[in-house]
Scaffold this active site. Sequence first.
Site: not given
Ligand code: ADP
Length: 397
Positions: A7, A14, A174, A235, A329
Amino acid sequence: MATLVLNCGSSSVKFALLDLAAGITHLSGLAERLGAAEASVTLRAGGEAWDQPIPGGSYADAFAVLAAELDTRGLGKDVEAVGHRVVHGGEHFQAPALIDGEVLAAIRACVPLAPLHNPANLAGIEAAQATFPQVAHVAVFDTAFHQTMPEVVYRYAVPDAWYTQHGVRRYGFHGTSHAYVAEEAARRLGRPLAELNLITAHLGNGASVAAVQGGRSVDTSMGLTPLEGLIMGTRSGDVDPGLHEFMARQAGLSLTQVTAALNQASGLRGLSGGLGSDMRELEQAAAQGHAGARLAVAAFVYRLAKQMAGMAVALGRVDALVFTGGIGENSATVRAATLERLGVLGARLDPQANALAVRGQGGLISAPGSLPALVVNTNEELAIARTAAQVLQGVTA
Ligand code: ADP
């Protein structure tokens, strides 16, 4: 045999090497700050992680580190395919594609639609082809899954020539994640995907909702670019299209400056008064009474619920709601508040199940008798690897 997933972003890569038959990830990692003095590659394998500096390194330098590590581990000869995430496939790609000169040209033709992402994807593909010349390279597009949306859904009500001459329409993104979690949700519900109408919410730093009917996308919240739709980390999501000219006049901003502000200084970051874009931190600040953080989280939830409810129109009948991505998640708070607003669709939360579905295997979070709502952990690397392997089988069969 193993599949390498790449990626490539503008300054990062990545990567992951997966053995699909054995269901294991041999090696994964991240090359960051490419082109800068601090460029480095972080590798992870067997529960360990280590860094290797590549000062001023390019994609090629990062892949050289990766290839050397694969050879050290005797894995180099096992790589049979490289799956590349490509952001924009325009209307050209309804499916993943085995990369050849024609496919590269078609990805290049989509550069105007994704001027930041597609050039990085292309440069990454070319460097990877040079490093791994013996294997098949497959492009997997973020947009392809949504090419099944009907015209009434994907057309904007703008002058016809904008669509016919410039490709102005809704594409959606996505796709790999929405497709993967829809399939996974069907498995968990013990029902054939072909019979299910699902609303999937991918909530990461970028966020989008999709309506998935029988495994096909029929609507999604993102559009021409990944800026439309939900409130995201930085965004804005939907705004009035009149806003650009308004801010140009009021604050003397250029179009580029307005667009940059909508991409980088808006969303959760903007609403929280600049506090941040990270949902976990905002939830903590909100719990301590920070007004901006409270507003940001509440507005995120409201817009999410509104988009999800809107997807019911695309589907006619809704069989389940699916949450994924870092927020979907892990944030029990966001899921609870969203389901509360989605009582209108017949969703009711099981608070205990919801609290447990954090950093785990996901699962059902709705109460008995409710419209089912589930948490499904997305795995875009696995989805890309599977897709690449399928394309290869299709070609070699
Ligand atoms: P990306 O789109 O960059 O792959 P991710 O899917 O890892 O990002 O999501 C990142 C988001 O998930 C961030 O806003 C982060 O704060 C949130 N996040 C991760 N763990 C938690 C948690 N335990 N509680 C709330 N938000 C979370």
